[in-house]
Structure formats: structure tokens, C-alpha cells
Scaffold this motif. Structure first.
Motif, PDB file in Angstrom:
ATOM      1  N   GLU A   1       0.827  -1.207   0.000  1.00 32.74           N
ATOM      2  CA  GLU A   1       0.000   0.000   0.000  1.00 32.74           C
ATOM      3  C   GLU A   1       0.862   1.259   0.000  1.00 32.74           C
ATOM      4  O   GLU A   1       0.586   2.224  -0.719  1.00 32.74           O
ATOM      5  N   ALA A   2       1.927   1.255   0.794  1.00 35.67           N
ATOM      6  CA  ALA A   2       2.801   2.431   0.875  1.00 35.67           C
ATOM      7  C   ALA A   2       3.502   2.699  -0.452  1.00 35.67           C
ATOM      8  O   ALA A   2       3.661   3.854  -0.866  1.00 35.67           O
ATOM      9  N   LEU A   3       3.879   1.639  -1.142  1.00 32.76           N
ATOM     10  CA  LEU A   3       4.614   1.785  -2.400  1.00 32.76           C
ATOM     11  C   LEU A   3       3.745   2.340  -3.530  1.00 32.76           C
ATOM     12  O   LEU A   3       4.265   2.709  -4.587  1.00 32.76           O
ATOM     13  N   GLN A   4       2.450   2.414  -3.312  1.00 34.60           N
ATOM     14  CA  GLN A   4       1.577   3.033  -4.298  1.00 34.60           C
ATOM     15  C   GLN A   4       1.764   4.549  -4.339  1.00 34.60           C
ATOM     16  O   GLN A   4       1.471   5.193  -5.356  1.00 34.60           O
ATOM     17  N   ASN A   5       2.255   5.111  -3.229  1.00 37.14           N
ATOM     18  CA  ASN A   5       2.399   6.569  -3.144  1.00 37.14           C
ATOM     19  C   ASN A   5       3.776   7.051  -2.705  1.00 37.14           C
ATOM     20  O   ASN A   5       4.018   8.258  -2.649  1.00 37.14           O
ATOM     21  N   TRP A   6       4.655   6.109  -2.366  1.00 32.92           N
ATOM     22  CA  TRP A   6       5.985   6.482  -1.879  1.00 32.92           C
ATOM     23  C   TRP A   6       7.063   5.663  -2.571  1.00 32.92           C
ATOM     24  O   TRP A   6       6.859   4.495  -2.874  1.00 32.92           O
ATOM     25  N   LYS A   7       8.218   6.278  -2.777  1.00 36.07           N
ATOM     26  CA  LYS A   7       9.417   5.567  -3.191  1.00 36.07           C
ATOM     27  C   LYS A   7      10.226   5.301  -1.930  1.00 36.07           C
ATOM     28  O   LYS A   7      10.538   6.226  -1.180  1.00 36.07           O
ATOM     29  N   LEU A   8      10.566   4.036  -1.691  1.00 32.79           N
ATOM     30  CA  LEU A   8      11.202   3.650  -0.437  1.00 32.79           C
ATOM     31  C   LEU A   8      12.475   2.850  -0.661  1.00 32.79           C
ATOM     32  O   LEU A   8      12.514   1.948  -1.511  1.00 32.79           O
ATOM     33  N   ASP A   9      13.496   3.163   0.110  1.00 29.32           N
ATOM     34  CA  ASP A   9      14.677   2.310   0.229  1.00 29.32           C
ATOM     35  C   ASP A   9      14.527   1.608   1.576  1.00 29.32           C
ATOM     36  O   ASP A   9      14.707   2.227   2.623  1.00 29.32           O
ATOM     37  N   TYR A  10      14.152   0.326   1.547  1.00 28.66           N
ATOM     38  CA  TYR A  10      13.822  -0.337   2.810  1.00 28.66           C
ATOM     39  C   TYR A  10      14.435  -1.728   2.916  1.00 28.66           C
ATOM     40  O   TYR A  10      14.827  -2.346   1.925  1.00 28.66           O
ATOM     41  N   LYS A  11      14.524  -2.197   4.164  1.00 32.79           N
ATOM     42  CA  LYS A  11      14.947  -3.557   4.471  1.00 32.79           C
ATOM     43  C   LYS A  11      13.986  -4.118   5.517  1.00 32.79           C
ATOM     44  O   LYS A  11      13.457  -3.369   6.342  1.00 32.79           O
ATOM     45  N   LEU A  12      13.796  -5.416   5.498  1.00 31.89           N
ATOM     46  CA  LEU A  12      13.012  -6.088   6.532  1.00 31.89           C
ATOM     47  C   LEU A  12      13.946  -6.932   7.390  1.00 31.89           C
ATOM     48  O   LEU A  12      14.719  -7.737   6.881  1.00 31.89           O
ATOM     49  N   HIS A  13      13.869  -6.722   8.701  1.00 29.63           N
ATOM     50  CA  HIS A  13      14.665  -7.492   9.648  1.00 29.63           C
ATOM     51  C   HIS A  13      13.735  -8.390  10.457  1.00 29.63           C
ATOM     52  O   HIS A  13      12.760  -7.891  11.044  1.00 29.63           O
ATOM     53  N   PRO A  14      13.976  -9.701  10.477  1.00 29.20           N
ATOM     54  CA  PRO A  14      13.109 -10.587  11.264  1.00 29.20           C
ATOM     55  C   PRO A  14      13.100 -10.192  12.736  1.00 29.20           C
ATOM     56  O   PRO A  14      14.143  -9.875  13.306  1.00 29.20           O
ATOM     57  N   SER A  15      11.925 -10.196  13.343  1.00 25.23           N
ATOM     58  CA  SER A  15      11.803  -9.873  14.760  1.00 25.23           C
ATOM     59  C   SER A  15      12.400 -10.985  15.615  1.00 25.23           C
ATOM     60  O   SER A  15      12.274 -12.168  15.285  1.00 25.23           O
ATOM     61  N   LEU A  16      13.031 -10.598  16.718  1.00 25.04           N
ATOM     62  CA  LEU A  16      13.561 -11.570  17.666  1.00 25.04           C
ATOM     63  C   LEU A  16      12.485 -12.129  18.576  1.00 25.04           C
ATOM     64  O   LEU A  16      12.710 -13.119  19.271  1.00 25.04           O
ATOM     65  N   THR A  17      11.321 -11.506  18.576  1.00 25.81           N
ATOM     66  CA  THR A  17      10.290 -11.870  19.548  1.00 25.81           C
ATOM     67  C   THR A  17       9.041 -12.493  18.948  1.00 25.81           C
ATOM     68  O   THR A  17       8.191 -12.991  19.676  1.00 25.81           O
TER      69      THR A  17
END
Length: 209
Positions: free
Chosen positions: A177-193
Motif C-alpha cells: 500500500e505504501a509503495l503506491q504513493n511512496w518511493k522507499l529504500d527499505y529492508k526487513l529485519h526478522p523480529s527476535l520476539t
């Protein structure tokens, strides 16, 4: 000292653990009155709230040099107040700002900060009302959609800073949804919890596809 495996995999000092025990005791005392966190998570607070908060402090510390941190909708202080405690004990000269619109929760945050002898700035206003902060790191947990968090960050994050947002199983949908209106440089980090959760790290971003 109660550890419960709390420090496993995290760089947590003995001093930090002692302060977080004070924090937890205060949380248990106040939570029945003002519902800072879900009652069902109190018995698992070390993992559900404290480790969950500390993991983004460690992430920021290893990937980015920062002098200021802004936490949106701090509520019971997760992650922002935990970050402030950890930063203080590591002798990092960091300005941590907690933004929370609920006056009662701000009173709780001030009480924990006093009891743990940690310096933070607490702003008892809506995020939209705060003048631009230019923070190196911005965070938010269980607050709003990724799209809304980006709108807040556009105003309050330094252009060269990063965003660190806790997200659950809906993370991919929110990113779509965010990428429909924003250009993003992102990474996903797995949660420890939580096996189904992630920390979204966002570098450069701007409006537009």
C-alpha cells in the motif's frame, strides 16, 4: 536479578537490566489503572515489550550513527523509553524524544524516567502538532499504518536518518500500500520476539511512484 534469558543475543548491561526491572515493576503497578499494555502480555513483558524494544536499539546502533531519536506514540514507553535507558547506560550522548498525546501515559513515562534516572524529552501533544525535530532515527510501535508513519516521518526525520518500525504479519500488505504513493529504500529485519513480525528499516524515501 531476574533475567529470564532477556540478554540472550542482545548487548544488555547489568545496569540496564536493573533499570528495566524497576520499569517492569512500575508498569505492573500502573497498568491496571491506565492500560499501558495489554493485560495478557504482562506475564511475558520481558520478551513482548523489553526485548522487542531493545532489538531496534541494537539495530540502530550497528547500522547507523545517531545523536537524536524520536518515538511516535510512545504509550507505555515501548520502544522509546527503553532506547533512552539503553543509550544512557552505554554512555551515548543521545537526545530521545517521546511523543504521546495521552496525559496519563506521559505521567507514567515521567515516573519511569525519574525512577530509572534517565533523561528524555516527553511531549504531551499529538504528533502533528510537534515542530519538525530533524531526528536521526524515528520509531513507532503498534501505532499506525506504514503509510501514516511515513507521513509523520517526512516532517520529523533528518533526510539522512532512518526509520525503524515494528510491524506484524500485515507488513507485506502495508508495504504494498505504501509503495503506491511512496518511493522507499527499505529492508526487513526478522523480529527476535515474533516469528511473524518484522522491523521495517527505511532509508531514503519520497512521495511518488
Amino acid at each position: 536479578m531476574v533475567d529470564n534469558g532477556f540478554s540472550n543475543g542482545l548487548n544488555v548491561s547489568r545496569e540496564t537490566l536493573e533499570k528495566l526491572e524497576i520499569y517492569l515493576a512500575t508498569l505492573k503497578k500502573w497498568n491496571p489503572r491506565i492500560n499501558l499494555v495489554s493485560k495478557t502480555t504482562i506475564s511475558e513483558a520481558w520478551n513482548r515489550h523489553f526485548v522487542d524494544s531493545l532489538q531496534i536499539f541494537d539495530l540502530a546502533s550497528t547500522t547507523f550513527g545517531w545523536e537524536s531519536w524520536c518515538d511516535f506514540g510512545s504509550g507505555g514507553g515501548f520502544p522509546g523509553l527503553v532506547v533512552a535507558i539503553a543509550a544512557s547506560d552505554r554512555k551515548q550522548h543521545t537526545q530521545v524524544t517521546l511523543i504521546e498525546s495521552d496525559q496519563r501515559k506521559c505521567t507514567f513515562l515521567r515516573e519511569v524516567a525519574r525512577a530509572c534516572d534517565v533523561a528524555v524529552t516527553i511531549k504531551n501533544v499529538r504528533i502533528e502538532e510537534v515542530p519538525a525535530l530533524g531526528s536521526c532515527v524515528v520509531s513507532g510501535r503498534a501505532l499506525a499504518s506504514l503509510t501514516k508513519l511515513l507521513e509523520f516521518s517526512e516532517k520529523h526525520r533528518d533526510p539522512d536518518g532512518i526509520c525503524l518500525f515494528h510491524k506484524g504479519q500485515s507488513v507485506h500488505k502495508e508495504l504494498e500500500e505504501a509503495l503506491q504513493n511512496w518511493k522507499l529504500d527499505y529492508k526487513l529485519h526478522p523480529s527476535l520476539t515474533d516469528d511473524g513480525a518484522s522491523i521495517v528499516e527505511i532509508g531514503a524515501f519520497q512521495r511518488g511512484k
